[in-house]
Design a protein around this motif. Sequence first.
Motif: not given
Length: 374
Positions: A30-47
């Motif tokens: 399962i590969f998931i793309f999109g915005d905050s509705t399905v973000d599980v922590g990506t932006n935590t790693l964007l300083l």
Amino acid sequence: MAKSKLMMLFVSFCLLSVFSASEVAPPAAIFIFGDSTVDVGTNTLLLQSGARADFSPNGVDFPYSVPTGRFSNGLNSADQIVKLFGRRKSPPPFLYAASHMSTFKRNILQGVNFASAGSGIFQDTGIKRWTEVVSLGNQIQQFAAVRGNFTEIVGFKTTDTVLSKSLFIISIGSNDLFELVEYFPNATDLFKAEHMERLQLTYKNHLKNLYKLGARKFGIISVPPIGCCPYARVQPNVDPSVCVKELNKLAQTFFIETHALLRKLSSDLKGMRYSLGNAYEMTMSIIQDPLAFVFNLLGFKDVQSACCGYGRLNGEKACVTIFDPNLCSNRQEFLFWDLYHPTEFASQLAARTLYGAGTRYMTPMNFSQLVASY
């Protein structure tokens, strides 16, 4: 009352069908793309990103009340969908997996989450407001790197086979529409129509690029009625008791045009199949008849306010600790967690609808039927 009872029967049937149907073999990955509705922590790693949720009260209902980067009191829709397919936990964020190279190849075999809060279909969506996000185009570039590693592990032929049997979930578009209204407040109808046309053309190119990389089964989630979220309701010169028509009209147009795009692509691209979730209709059904969508006899009691926030409808300031936000205790009774996002309970309902509902909300099939299709 008659309408409410009919809706309750319909939803009960939809939800029961998820569990009474014969078990669907899970997708290969399962590969998931999109915005905050399905973000599980990506932006935590964007300083540099300002679109983040790695602080309490986010995650208050997650194990040990840990804020995980999800814009939710607990799990989001990505987590819930994955669980319905029998997976114990969501695929990891790409940036997390890539920062652990010793386990990277092992971690990507069952899927990866590329979603980034604040991002959009357009390359520059979210940059002005949040400084750093991963656009859908860049998410697909990250997937290309994952595909390359797949090939190194199992070879080209097996990679193509695995990806053709995998589920590609995409939930995006809301931020593009918000920015259209906020950055071009005096836009003419012609300008908006041309903007939406460019948006769909860009979306088309992204989907074709994913297809070229091996994607065949596309689970697409359309834009919900963003004019009904607490953030929209408390804007200046807006009656908070009603939804913002302009935003909702754009969301409806997006669904119609995305449906037409997917029909065309699936006829042009050999082996492409899709399931389109009408998030607008799903959410409006709740807002218009909160008691119909229930797992118990209580239903949603508040479909306007944020559970966590500050000010009118808890929608004037974000669910951020420094604002000393209000936090509701009866979270299962709220549709919205914060200014924009659903509660864990609402996300669970959305996921079950995407997984097993009929053609009122899913076209031409639901996610479980898509995964089972050949």
